[in-house]
Scaffold this motif. Structure first.
Motif, mmCIF file in Angstrom:
data_model
loop_
_atom_site.group_PDB
_atom_site.id
_atom_site.type_symbol
_atom_site.label_atom_id
_atom_site.label_comp_id
_atom_site.label_asym_id
_atom_site.label_seq_id
_atom_site.Cartn_x
_atom_site.Cartn_y
_atom_site.Cartn_z
ATOM 1 N N VAL A 118 0.530 -1.283 -0.160
ATOM 2 C CA VAL A 118 -0.047 0.401 -0.296
ATOM 3 C C VAL A 118 0.584 1.558 0.419
ATOM 4 N N GLN A 119 1.068 2.346 -0.923
ATOM 5 C CA GLN A 119 1.553 3.681 -1.397
ATOM 6 C C GLN A 119 0.388 4.825 -1.015
ATOM 7 N N VAL A 171 -3.312 6.756 -3.854
ATOM 8 C CA VAL A 171 -3.239 5.384 -3.200
ATOM 9 C C VAL A 171 -3.308 4.146 -4.605
ATOM 10 N N SER A 172 -2.144 3.396 -3.986
ATOM 11 C CA SER A 172 -2.533 2.353 -4.522
ATOM 12 C C SER A 172 -2.138 1.049 -3.739
ATOM 13 N N GLY A 173 -2.631 -0.451 -4.113
ATOM 14 C CA GLY A 173 -1.905 -1.228 -3.291
ATOM 15 C C GLY A 173 -3.650 -1.584 -2.332
ATOM 16 N N LEU A 174 -4.857 -0.797 -2.800
ATOM 17 C CA LEU A 174 -5.738 -1.800 -2.221
ATOM 18 C C LEU A 174 -7.545 -0.654 -2.616
ATOM 19 N N ARG A 191 -12.544 3.058 0.754
ATOM 20 C CA ARG A 191 -12.339 3.361 1.312
ATOM 21 C C ARG A 191 -12.251 4.620 1.854
ATOM 22 N N TYR A 239 -3.616 3.544 7.180
ATOM 23 C CA TYR A 239 -2.522 3.696 5.912
ATOM 24 C C TYR A 239 -2.124 5.240 5.898
#
Length: 123
Positions: free
Chosen positions: A2-3, A24-27, A32, A112
């Motif tokens: 997650v970033q 946002v990346s990785g989710l 969210r 995060y």
């Protein structure tokens, strides 16, 4: 992995505007809640704004209400913070953060966080 990567900070004169972005990346971004927080020098990090997964609900700290707009583009996995009529007291590092539900604005509920982007407002 997650970033969350913030951008858009900088130096601006009082009365000016800035638009912060957080990619946002990785989710699953569209599922969210997203939030913005800030930390001024020598102070604790504080809540600025949150926006629900659909963008239909948003909340603001009293200190920025009426001058700030949070928005999101789920097709770009990006949340924005438009800040207008900036004042020196807005000087801080601004962080984006994410969590599943949007009922709580407690920092501990956000799982995060980004690294932050500096906003400096000169008088």
């Amino acid at each position: 992995q997650v970033q969350l990567v913030e951008s858009g900070g900088g130096l601006v004169q009082a009365g000016g505007s800035l638009r912060l972005s957080c990619v946002v990346s990785g989710l699953t971004f569209s599922a969210r809640c997203m939030g913005w927080f800030r930390q001024a020098p020598g102070q604790e990090r504080e809540f600025v704004a949150t926006i629900s997964w659909s963008g239909g609900m948003s909340y603001y700290a009293d200190s920025v209400k009426g001058r700030t707009t949070i928005s999101r583009d789920n097709s770009k996995n990006t949340v924005y913070l438009q800040m207008d009529s900036l004042i020196p007291e807005d000087t801080a590092v601004y962080y984006c953060a994410t969590k599943v539900g949007c009922t709580s604005r407690q920092q501990s509920a956000f799982d995060y966080w980004g690294q932050g982007t500096q906003v400096t407002v000169s008088s």
